[in-house]
Design a protein around this motif. Structure first.
Motif, PDB file in Angstrom:
ATOM      1  N   TYR A  31       0.839  -1.207   0.000  1.00 47.29           N
ATOM      2  CA  TYR A  31       0.000   0.000   0.000  1.00 47.29           C
ATOM      3  C   TYR A  31       0.870   1.253   0.000  1.00 47.29           C
ATOM      4  O   TYR A  31       0.608   2.208  -0.741  1.00 47.29           O
ATOM      5  CB  TYR A  31      -0.935   0.027   1.211  1.00 47.29           C
ATOM      6  N   SER A  35       0.776   3.919  -3.075  1.00 50.49           N
ATOM      7  CA  SER A  35       0.289   5.290  -2.894  1.00 50.49           C
ATOM      8  C   SER A  35       1.428   6.306  -2.939  1.00 50.49           C
ATOM      9  O   SER A  35       1.203   7.492  -2.707  1.00 50.49           O
ATOM     10  CB  SER A  35      -0.497   5.407  -1.585  1.00 50.49           C
ATOM     11  N   ALA A  38       7.510   8.021  -1.974  1.00 51.07           N
ATOM     12  CA  ALA A  38       8.232   9.297  -1.894  1.00 51.07           C
ATOM     13  C   ALA A  38       7.428  10.372  -1.192  1.00 51.07           C
ATOM     14  O   ALA A  38       7.988  11.363  -0.714  1.00 51.07           O
ATOM     15  CB  ALA A  38       8.602   9.771  -3.301  1.00 51.07           C
ATOM     16  N   SER A  39       6.120  10.185  -1.124  1.00 49.70           N
ATOM     17  CA  SER A  39       5.280  11.236  -0.531  1.00 49.70           C
ATOM     18  C   SER A  39       5.153  11.105   0.981  1.00 49.70           C
ATOM     19  O   SER A  39       4.573  11.975   1.629  1.00 49.70           O
ATOM     20  CB  SER A  39       3.898  11.201  -1.171  1.00 49.70           C
ATOM     21  N   THR A  85      -5.877   3.845   4.446  1.00 50.33           N
ATOM     22  CA  THR A  85      -6.001   5.197   3.887  1.00 50.33           C
ATOM     23  C   THR A  85      -5.842   6.271   4.957  1.00 50.33           C
ATOM     24  O   THR A  85      -5.737   7.448   4.632  1.00 50.33           O
ATOM     25  CB  THR A  85      -7.350   5.391   3.165  1.00 50.33           C
ATOM     26  N   HIS A  88      -1.862   8.377   5.531  1.00 49.50           N
ATOM     27  CA  HIS A  88      -1.164   9.375   4.721  1.00 49.50           C
ATOM     28  C   HIS A  88      -0.596  10.497   5.553  1.00 49.50           C
ATOM     29  O   HIS A  88      -1.253  11.011   6.448  1.00 49.50           O
ATOM     30  CB  HIS A  88      -2.065   9.871   3.605  1.00 49.50           C
ATOM     31  N   ASP A  89       0.630  10.829   5.223  1.00 53.21           N
ATOM     32  CA  ASP A  89       1.366  11.891   5.887  1.00 53.21           C
ATOM     33  C   ASP A  89       1.777  11.524   7.307  1.00 53.21           C
ATOM     34  O   ASP A  89       2.178  12.381   8.078  1.00 53.21           O
ATOM     35  CB  ASP A  89       0.588  13.212   5.840  1.00 53.21           C
TER      36      ASP A  89
ATOM     37  N   MET B 179      -6.563  11.572  -0.417  1.00 47.99           N
ATOM     38  CA  MET B 179      -6.284  10.132  -0.577  1.00 47.99           C
ATOM     39  C   MET B 179      -7.327   9.410  -1.430  1.00 47.99           C
ATOM     40  O   MET B 179      -7.053   8.332  -1.946  1.00 47.99           O
ATOM     41  CB  MET B 179      -6.082   9.429   0.763  1.00 47.99           C
ATOM     42  N   PHE B 182      -6.012   8.422  -4.841  1.00 47.40           N
ATOM     43  CA  PHE B 182      -4.921   7.475  -5.029  1.00 47.40           C
ATOM     44  C   PHE B 182      -5.449   6.185  -5.650  1.00 47.40           C
ATOM     45  O   PHE B 182      -6.508   5.683  -5.274  1.00 47.40           O
ATOM     46  CB  PHE B 182      -4.217   7.141  -3.718  1.00 47.40           C
ATOM     47  N   PHE B 208      -1.038  19.061   3.947  1.00 45.19           N
ATOM     48  CA  PHE B 208      -0.897  17.597   3.954  1.00 45.19           C
ATOM     49  C   PHE B 208      -1.782  16.971   2.873  1.00 45.19           C
ATOM     50  O   PHE B 208      -2.535  17.652   2.193  1.00 45.19           O
ATOM     51  CB  PHE B 208      -1.287  17.042   5.333  1.00 45.19           C
ATOM     52  N   LEU B 209      -1.734  15.648   2.789  1.00 46.78           N
ATOM     53  CA  LEU B 209      -2.671  14.844   1.996  1.00 46.78           C
ATOM     54  C   LEU B 209      -2.812  15.293   0.541  1.00 46.78           C
ATOM     55  O   LEU B 209      -3.908  15.349  -0.018  1.00 46.78           O
ATOM     56  CB  LEU B 209      -4.058  14.834   2.664  1.00 46.78           C
ATOM     57  N   THR B 210      -1.717  15.586  -0.072  1.00 52.63           N
ATOM     58  CA  THR B 210      -1.717  16.062  -1.461  1.00 52.63           C
ATOM     59  C   THR B 210      -2.349  15.027  -2.399  1.00 52.63           C
ATOM     60  O   THR B 210      -1.967  13.854  -2.377  1.00 52.63           O
ATOM     61  CB  THR B 210      -0.273  16.337  -1.917  1.00 52.63           C
ATOM     62  N   ARG B 215       1.162  14.291  -5.852  1.00 53.01           N
ATOM     63  CA  ARG B 215       1.764  13.598  -4.725  1.00 53.01           C
ATOM     64  C   ARG B 215       3.248  13.927  -4.624  1.00 53.01           C
ATOM     65  O   ARG B 215       3.941  14.021  -5.634  1.00 53.01           O
ATOM     66  CB  ARG B 215       1.626  12.079  -4.877  1.00 53.01           C
ATOM     67  N   GLY B 216       3.701  14.099  -3.368  1.00 52.47           N
ATOM     68  CA  GLY B 216       5.103  14.401  -3.137  1.00 52.47           C
ATOM     69  C   GLY B 216       5.368  15.885  -3.028  1.00 52.47           C
ATOM     70  O   GLY B 216       6.456  16.291  -2.625  1.00 52.47           O
TER      71      GLY B 216
END
Lengths: 156, 260
Positions: A31, A35, A38-39, A85, A88-89, B179, B182, B208-210, B215-216
Motif C-alpha cells: 500500500y 500510494s 516518496a510522498s 487510507t 497518509h502523511d 487520498m 490514489f 498535507f494529503l496532497t 503527490r510528493g
C-alpha cells in the motif's frame, strides 16, 4: 492494478498461489508503495528499504502471475483494508513497525504454504516469499533501531 | 464552477511569504471558500486573523488531539475566548488519534469532550480528526447528541461504509481529502459513493494529503478541484453539480464563512 475479481472457485484462500498473491498484494508495504513512497515523510533510509522490499515482493508476484496464467486461471485481485487510507502523511518511522508486524505474519503464512505440498511451483514461490519477509523484517527492525539511536547512515 | 475547501491549514509558519500566491491560485481555480483550521491556540488566532483579512476565508479554533499533552489551562482558555469572540466559524481541530501516541488517551478524551461542549454551547460546528479511533469517536458523539444539538464534521474520513452510515445518522458531515484520488484507495472511493450528497464535503487538509497528480509536493487549496473531480467521477455525478452541492453544504455547515 487490474480489477479482476477472484472467482468463487479460487476465493476463500484455499489455493496456495491465490493466498500468496492476496497476502502480498494487500500488505502494508504494498500500500505504501502503491500510494507513493516518496510522498511519506520520514528518513530516506526507510524509504529505500521499503522500496527494496516491495521490488522483491513484486518479483514474486510477477512469477506467481505467470504460473497462474500458464494454468489459464484468472489473476486474483486483493483489496487494501480501508484503514490503510488513514496513514497518509504519517512519518514512516511510525508506519514501519506495522510493516514489520505484517512481514512476521506473512512469514508464518508462507511457511505453512511452502510446507503444504502438492503444488511445487506454489511451494517454491512461498519459500522465496518467506525468505524475503524474514530478511526484510530483520533489516527494517535493525534500521529502525539505528534511526532511533541516531546512528542512521553508519554501517549496521 | 465553485469549490469549497472545508479544511486547510494556512498559517504563515507553513506557507510564509507564498501565502498570497497560494490564495490567488485557489481563487483562480474556483475555490470560493476555505476553512482555515487551528491546531493550537497560536495558529487558531492566526487563522482568525487571516480570515478577517481575506474574503472567502473563515477560521476554526481548537487543539489537535496529538498536541493535547502540551496544552495547558492557559492555552485552552485562549481557544475558549477566541470561540466566544465570534471570530471563528467552527470549533476544532479536535478528536482522537490512537495511531500517534504523543498524547495519552485520557488527555485526548478530556480535550475532545471540552471541544464538543464548547461547540454545543456556542452553536458552532465541530471539526473532528479521527485516526484509528472511529468507534470511540462515534461513541462520544452519540453521548454528545443525546445532550443537545451538534453539527460534527468528520474531516478526512477514512472509515467504512457502515461507520459512514452511523456518522450520518448522528448528523455528521463527512469530509474527503486527497487520498481518495490514489489508485490504491478504491475502497475509500466505494465508501464515498455511499454518502448522501447533502452530507459530503471536500477538503485538502493543506499542506498535507496532497492528491494525485501532485503527490510528493506540498498541498494547497487549489488542489481541492482534483479531489472533487475524482469523487464526482466515482459517484457518477457531473462535476459542476457535485461542486455546487459540496460548496452549498460547506456554506450551510460553516454559516459564517464568507464568499469571495
Amino acid at each position: 492494478m487490474a480489477s479482476l475479481s477472484v472467482p468463487a472457485s479460487l476465493s476463500g484462500g484455499t489455493d496456495p498461489l491465490v493466498r500468496l498473491v492476496e497476502t502480498l498484494e494487500s500488505s502494508p508495504a504494498m500500500y505504501l508503495a502503491d500510494s507513493g513512497l516518496a510522498s511519506y515523510p520520514g528518513a530516506a533510509e526507510l524509504r529505500v528499504a521499503l522500496g527494496t522490499l516491495v521490488a522483491e515482493q513484486r518479483d514474486v508476484l510477477a512469477r506467481a502471475a505467470n504460473v497462474i496464467a500458464d494454468r489459464e486461471l484468472p489473476l486474483p485481485q486483493a483489496a487494501f483494508p480501508i484503514a490503510f487510507t488513514a496513514w497518509h502523511d504519517v512519518d514512516l518511522r511510525h508506519l514501519v513497525p506495522r510493516v514489520i508486524e505484517s512481514l512476521k505474519r506473512q512469514a508464518a503464512e508462507f511457511t505453512t504454504l511452502a510446507g503444504a505440498g502438492g503444488d511445487a511451483a506454489a511451494g517454491d514461490l512461498a519459500g522465496r516469499a518467506r525468505e524475503i519477509a524474514d530478511r526484510h523484517a530483520e533489516q527494517l527492525a535493525g534500521l529502525l533501531m539505528r534511526l532511533r539511536a541516531g546512528l542512521a547512515g553508519r554501517p549496521a | 464552477m465553485q469549490f469549497f475547501d472545508s479544511h486547510c491549514h494556512l498559517d504563515p509558519m507553513r506557507y510564509g511569504a507564498e501565502l498570497p500566491d497560494v490564495l490567488a491560485r485557489a481563487r483562480a481555480a474556483g475555490v470560493v471558500g476555505m476553512i482555515v483550521i487551528g491546531t493550537r491556540a497560536t495558529d487558531s488566532e492566526a487563522a482568525a486573523g487571516l480570515a478577517a483579512a481575506e474574503p472567502g476565508l473563515a477560521a476554526a479554533a481548537g487543539i489537535h488531539p496529538n498536541d493535547t499533552a502540551e496544552a495547558g489551562p492557559d492555552e485552552w482558555g485562549r481557544i475558549v475566548r477566541l470561540a466566544e469572540s465570534g471570530r471563528v466559524a467552527a470549533v476544532g481541530e479536535t478528536g482522537l488519534d490512537w495511531y500517534r501516541t504523543t498524547a495519552p488517551a485520557d488527555t485526548q478524551r478530556d480535550f475532545f469532550d471540552r471541544h464538543i461542549r464548547l461547540a454545543q454551547r456556542l452553536g458552532l460546528p465541530l471539526v473532528i480528526h479521527t485516526r484509528e479511533s472511529i468507534r470511540d469517536t462515534l461513541d462520544m458523539l452519540h453521548a454528545a447528541v443525546s445532550r443537545g444539538p451538534l453539527v460534527p464534521v468528520l474531516h478526512s474520513f477514512t472509515g467504512t461504509a457502515a461507520e459512514a452510515a452511523e456518522a450520518i445518522d448522528l448528523g455528521c458531515f463527512l469530509g474527503f481529502a486527497g487520498m481518495v484520488t490514489f489508485r490504491s484507495a478504491a475502497s475509500l472511493r466505494e465508501v464515498a459513493r455511499t454518502v448522501p450528497l447533502d452530507r459530503l464535503l471536500i477538503e485538502t487538509d493543506s499542506p498535507f494529503l496532497t492528491p494525485e497528480p501532485f503527490r510528493g509536493r506540498r498541498n494547497e487549496p487549489a488542489h481541492v478541484v482534483h479531489t472533487a473531480r475524482c469523487l464526482a467521477l466515482a459517484r457518477g455525478e457531473p462535476l459542476d453539480a457535485f461542486a455546487a452541492a459540496t460548496t452549498a453544504n460547506a456554506r450551510r455547515v460553516f454559516r459564517q464563512a464568507a464568499t469571495a
